[in-house]
Scaffold this active site. Structure first.
Site, PDB file in Angstrom:
ATOM      1  N   VAL A 175       0.394  35.124   2.541  1.00  0.00           N
ATOM      2  CA  VAL A 175      -1.151  34.662   2.330  1.00  0.00           C
ATOM      3  C   VAL A 175      -1.076  34.849   0.399  1.00  0.00           C
ATOM      4  O   VAL A 175      -1.828  33.485   0.761  1.00  0.00           O
ATOM      5  CB  VAL A 175      -2.492  36.084   2.527  1.00  0.00           C
ATOM      6  CG1 VAL A 175      -3.231  36.026   1.660  1.00  0.00           C
ATOM      7  CG2 VAL A 175      -2.370  36.125   4.067  1.00  0.00           C
ATOM      8  N   PRO A 204       5.942  44.004  -5.656  1.00  0.00           N
ATOM      9  CA  PRO A 204       7.617  43.906  -5.892  1.00  0.00           C
ATOM     10  C   PRO A 204       8.159  43.230  -5.763  1.00  0.00           C
ATOM     11  O   PRO A 204       9.720  42.383  -6.083  1.00  0.00           O
ATOM     12  CB  PRO A 204       7.807  45.697  -4.599  1.00  0.00           C
ATOM     13  CG  PRO A 204       6.666  46.218  -4.364  1.00  0.00           C
ATOM     14  CD  PRO A 204       5.072  44.838  -4.806  1.00  0.00           C
ATOM     15  N   PRO A 208       3.656   1.132   7.037  1.00  0.00           N
ATOM     16  CA  PRO A 208       4.749  -0.725   7.804  1.00  0.00           C
ATOM     17  C   PRO A 208       4.034  -1.084   8.865  1.00  0.00           C
ATOM     18  O   PRO A 208       4.086  -1.817   9.231  1.00  0.00           O
ATOM     19  CB  PRO A 208       5.656   0.102   8.202  1.00  0.00           C
ATOM     20  CG  PRO A 208       5.600   1.813   8.709  1.00  0.00           C
ATOM     21  CD  PRO A 208       4.722   2.426   7.109  1.00  0.00           C
ATOM     22  N   ASP A 213      -3.755  -8.433   2.983  1.00  0.00           N
ATOM     23  CA  ASP A 213      -2.277  -9.146   3.177  1.00  0.00           C
ATOM     24  C   ASP A 213      -2.764  -9.518   4.549  1.00  0.00           C
ATOM     25  O   ASP A 213      -2.794  -8.000   5.191  1.00  0.00           O
ATOM     26  CB  ASP A 213      -1.274  -9.345   2.930  1.00  0.00           C
ATOM     27  CG  ASP A 213      -0.597  -9.534   1.347  1.00  0.00           C
ATOM     28  OD1 ASP A 213      -1.432 -10.192   1.051  1.00  0.00           O
ATOM     29  OD2 ASP A 213       0.465  -9.345   1.194  1.00  0.00           O
ATOM     30  N   LYS A 245      -5.424 -16.474   4.877  1.00  0.00           N
ATOM     31  CA  LYS A 245      -6.512 -17.635   5.231  1.00  0.00           C
ATOM     32  C   LYS A 245      -6.845 -18.785   3.830  1.00  0.00           C
ATOM     33  O   LYS A 245      -7.525 -19.487   3.009  1.00  0.00           O
ATOM     34  CB  LYS A 245      -8.164 -17.358   4.912  1.00  0.00           C
ATOM     35  CG  LYS A 245      -7.784 -16.618   6.500  1.00  0.00           C
ATOM     36  CD  LYS A 245      -9.556 -16.649   7.289  1.00  0.00           C
ATOM     37  CE  LYS A 245      -9.282 -16.526   8.923  1.00  0.00           C
ATOM     38  NZ  LYS A 245     -10.532 -14.793   8.533  1.00  0.00           N
ATOM     39  N   GLY A 273       0.995  -3.988   3.119  1.00  0.00           N
ATOM     40  CA  GLY A 273       1.878  -3.567   3.769  1.00  0.00           C
ATOM     41  C   GLY A 273       3.083  -3.373   3.078  1.00  0.00           C
ATOM     42  O   GLY A 273       3.624  -3.577   1.909  1.00  0.00           O
ATOM     43  N   GLY A 274       3.972  -2.102   3.538  1.00  0.00           N
ATOM     44  CA  GLY A 274       4.629  -1.016   3.072  1.00  0.00           C
ATOM     45  C   GLY A 274       4.382  -0.909   2.074  1.00  0.00           C
ATOM     46  O   GLY A 274       3.272   0.333   0.978  1.00  0.00           O
ATOM     47  N   ASP A 275       5.152  -0.790   0.500  1.00  0.00           N
ATOM     48  CA  ASP A 275       4.935  -0.618  -0.499  1.00  0.00           C
ATOM     49  C   ASP A 275       4.952  -2.305  -1.466  1.00  0.00           C
ATOM     50  O   ASP A 275       5.582  -2.819  -1.190  1.00  0.00           O
ATOM     51  CB  ASP A 275       6.259   0.149  -1.167  1.00  0.00           C
ATOM     52  CG  ASP A 275       6.236   0.682  -2.921  1.00  0.00           C
ATOM     53  OD1 ASP A 275       4.769   1.663  -3.113  1.00  0.00           O
ATOM     54  OD2 ASP A 275       5.938  -0.205  -3.311  1.00  0.00           O
ATOM     55  N   THR A 330       7.466   2.393   2.504  1.00  0.00           N
ATOM     56  CA  THR A 330       7.785   1.482   2.723  1.00  0.00           C
ATOM     57  C   THR A 330       8.472   1.119   3.867  1.00  0.00           C
ATOM     58  O   THR A 330       9.259   1.935   4.531  1.00  0.00           O
ATOM     59  CB  THR A 330       8.594   0.329   1.383  1.00  0.00           C
ATOM     60  OG1 THR A 330       9.690  -0.443   1.210  1.00  0.00           O
ATOM     61  CG2 THR A 330       9.964   1.820   1.027  1.00  0.00           C
ATOM     62  N   MET A 376      13.251  -9.419   5.743  1.00  0.00           N
ATOM     63  CA  MET A 376      12.737 -11.351   5.432  1.00  0.00           C
ATOM     64  C   MET A 376      14.189 -11.526   5.570  1.00  0.00           C
ATOM     65  O   MET A 376      14.667 -12.636   5.270  1.00  0.00           O
ATOM     66  CB  MET A 376      11.847 -11.815   4.600  1.00  0.00           C
ATOM     67  CG  MET A 376      11.206 -10.861   3.995  1.00  0.00           C
ATOM     68  SD  MET A 376      10.788 -11.239   2.295  1.00  0.00           S
ATOM     69  CE  MET A 376      11.141 -10.954   1.236  1.00  0.00           C
ATOM     70  N   GLY A 381       7.937  -2.968  13.815  1.00  0.00           N
ATOM     71  CA  GLY A 381       8.476  -1.614  13.303  1.00  0.00           C
ATOM     72  C   GLY A 381       7.136  -0.351  13.604  1.00  0.00           C
ATOM     73  O   GLY A 381       6.392  -0.998  12.711  1.00  0.00           O
TER      74      GLY A 381
HETATM   75  N1  SAH Z   1       6.163  -4.924   0.993  1.00  0.00           N
HETATM   76  C1  SAH Z   1       6.537  -4.841   2.667  1.00  0.00           C
HETATM   77  C2  SAH Z   1       7.492  -5.559   2.052  1.00  0.00           C
HETATM   78  C3  SAH Z   1       7.172  -7.460   2.217  1.00  0.00           C
HETATM   79  S1  SAH Z   1       8.039  -8.119   3.041  1.00  0.00           S
HETATM   80  C4  SAH Z   1       7.538  -3.038   2.459  1.00  0.00           C
HETATM   81  O1  SAH Z   1       7.226  -2.403   2.028  1.00  0.00           O
HETATM   82  O2  SAH Z   1       7.869  -2.897   3.714  1.00  0.00           O
HETATM   83  C5  SAH Z   1       8.017  -8.604   4.638  1.00  0.00           C
HETATM   84  C6  SAH Z   1       9.227  -7.575   5.364  1.00  0.00           C
HETATM   85  O3  SAH Z   1       9.193  -6.635   5.122  1.00  0.00           O
HETATM   86  C7  SAH Z   1       9.412  -8.374   7.146  1.00  0.00           C
HETATM   87  O4  SAH Z   1       9.918 -10.092   7.015  1.00  0.00           O
HETATM   88  C8  SAH Z   1      10.229  -7.599   7.083  1.00  0.00           C
HETATM   89  O5  SAH Z   1      11.794  -7.521   6.805  1.00  0.00           O
HETATM   90  C9  SAH Z   1       9.867  -6.558   6.816  1.00  0.00           C
HETATM   91  N2  SAH Z   1       9.014  -5.284   7.326  1.00  0.00           N
HETATM   92  C10 SAH Z   1       7.625  -4.979   6.876  1.00  0.00           C
HETATM   93  N3  SAH Z   1       6.431  -4.857   8.211  1.00  0.00           N
HETATM   94  C11 SAH Z   1       7.510  -4.721   9.111  1.00  0.00           C
HETATM   95  C12 SAH Z   1       7.302  -3.955  10.404  1.00  0.00           C
HETATM   96  N4  SAH Z   1       6.413  -3.174  10.738  1.00  0.00           N
HETATM   97  N5  SAH Z   1       8.013  -3.795  10.894  1.00  0.00           N
HETATM   98  C13 SAH Z   1       9.757  -4.685  10.800  1.00  0.00           C
HETATM   99  N6  SAH Z   1       9.508  -5.491   9.827  1.00  0.00           N
HETATM  100  C14 SAH Z   1       8.987  -4.511   8.658  1.00  0.00           C
END
Ligand code: SAH
Length: 424
Positions: free
Chosen positions: A28, A48, A177, A200, A222, A253-255, A283, A337, A366
């Site tokens: 707690v 204690p 991702p 993006d 676009k 996407g990702g970081d 990432t 990539m 993924g």
């Molecule tokens: N900034 C992103 C990466 C951008 S570069 C990060 O930190 O994840 C783009 C590449 O990221 C893609 O070509 C692929 O290799 C990878 N990627 C990003 N999302 C993905 C996903 N959902 N599944 C598989 N690969 C992914």
């Protein structure tokens, strides 16, 4: 007096620099102490024994390793009786009452003079839910969670009527991702509070459907084609909107800093005097294998992992990667990539000494509905990519961690890819 029928008077306490005594050092106390520290209280734990987690906080708190004494509450502003011994909690209550200090009790809400609500934070608001001392904390927590979800998802709209908390500027938001659940709470909040979202193609787009309807959405996919022209245009847009006093979320996407060109945007903002906040994202080279059930490190198998962009062929004069060095590494290689250049990269790694039997997993899309993993080896990667019609986005995982996750597929290779005898 029947204390259970008393109506509660809700209040917030300013505890900064004030002595707060927590009696008890179990689970707690462990839940209460971090929030007291966050409020700036001078926390003294009297017990204690304490849990390892509380012991780890010593320095930020003081720990008196002994039984409670009434004089512990001298000079205190607030007390928490959190032992599992009702007699000790009674003693704390009595000492608090005598000193006119409000006291929380973990064991018996009806005997307490103060109650801790279920607390959460979203959209710069503190949400505190009370069951009025009725002893159903799960109900309060469930209501709190629903309010927080509503604020985060925008189904409850927290319109600001005073703009004091507002700050124009740019926030780089890492979206993770692809699955919309894999963005951070801070990232989601920044999107919901933005005036402009610049998104993006690879950003988790489902989240955009939750944005308040008055948010301006700029879809980078676009914008005019060509990678550098596009980046110049993005820099121009985010700087211009922020200069106009708007809050801009740059959503990727990702970081944003992992092959995301995020720092080019930081520089553009810095040059224009625009404040920038960074919210990291999960990432893909780490998160995508994890979701597919493949660890990037494993005890006794891989002591390093290396993330490499495969957007240029290894012999391209513009490549900044030392592929000979990469080929000599023994740990996990994560290629991004790289679908198009994978045959060249595999050939380079083989020429550099990696065995043809090295396990490879290609994880496509993924964390998204179409996610799929193609298992291969360095020697057969080129043909497997064609046969399985692999398309980007994909993470290519090279190394023995793939065999750890899929022993059935690589079993015939036996000890060659098992843990080394001297490893541990
Ligand atoms: N900034 C992103 C990466 C951008 S570069 C990060 O930190 O994840 C783009 C590449 O990221 C893609 O070509 C692929 O290799 C990878 N990627 C990003 N999302 C993905 C996903 N959902 N599944 C598989 N690969 C992914």
């Amino acid at each position: 007096m029947d204390k259970g029928d008393d109506q509660l008077y809700p209040a917030g306490l300013r505890l900064t620099g004030r002595r707060v005594v927590v009696v008890g050092g179990g689970h707690v106390a462990q839940r209460r102490v971090p929030q007291l520290i966050a409020a700036g209280a001078r926390v003294v734990v009297v017990s204690p024994e304490v849990t390892p987690a509380i012991e780890g906080l010593v320095g930020e708190i003081a720990w008196e390793a002994r039984p409670f004494e009434a004089s512990d509450l001298d000079d205190a502003w607030y007390a928490v009786a959190a032992t599992d011994d009702p007699a000790v909690n009674d003693a704390v209550s009595a000492a608090a009452e005598q000193r006119r200090i409000f006291c929380v009790r973990s064991d018996d809400a009806a005997l307490a003079t103060a109650w801790t609500p279920a607390v959460g934070r979203a959209a710069d608001l503190v949400i505190a839910v009370h069951d009025g001392g009725g002893g159903d904390p799960r109900r309060s927590a469930a209501v709190r969670d629903q309010v927080l979800d509503g604020l985060r998802e925008g189904t409850i709209v927290a319109t600001r009527h005073r703009d004091s908390g507002r700050r124009a500027g740019v926030t780089l938001v890492g979206g993770g991702p692809g699955n919309p659940d894999l963005i951070s709470l801070a990232g989601r909040r920044a999107l919901m509070e933005a005036d402009v979202v610049v998104a993006d193609r690879l950003a988790p787009r489902e989240i955009l459907g939750d944005l308040p309807s008055d948010v301006e959405l700029i879809d980078v996919a676009k914008l005019p084609r060509g990678r550098s022209a596009q980046q110049v245009e993005i820099n121009r847009i985010i700087v211009e909107r922020a200069k106009a006093g708007l809050r801009v979320a740059r959503f990727k996407g990702g970081d944003n800093f992992v092959f995301g060109r995020g720092y080019e945007e930081v520089i553009a903002c810095r040059d224009a005097g625009i404040p920038v906040t960074v919210i990291p994202g999960l990432t893909s080279p780490v998160a995508v294998p994890a979701i597919a059930g493949i660890p990037v490190t494993h005890r006794g198998v891989a002591h390093d992992f290396t993330v490499v962009s495969g957007h240029l062929a290894p012999d391209d004069p513009g490549s900044l990667t030392d592929w000979d060095a990469v080929a000599r590494l023994r740990g996990t290689l994560l290629l991004m990539m790289a679908v198009e250049r994978a045959p060249d990269i595999a050939a380079t790694l083989l020429a550099g000494g990696r065995p043809a039997s090295t396990p490879v997993a290609v994880v496509c899309d993924g964390t998204m509905p179409g996610e799929r993993t193609v298992l291969s080896t360095l020697g057969t990667l080129a043909e497997d990519l064609v046969a399985q019609q692999v398309r980007p986005p994909a993470i290519i995982v090279v190394g023995d961690v793939v065999a750890v996750a899929h022993p059935e597929r690589y079993a015939e290779q036996g000890a060659e890819h098992g843990p080394g005898p001297a490893d541990g």
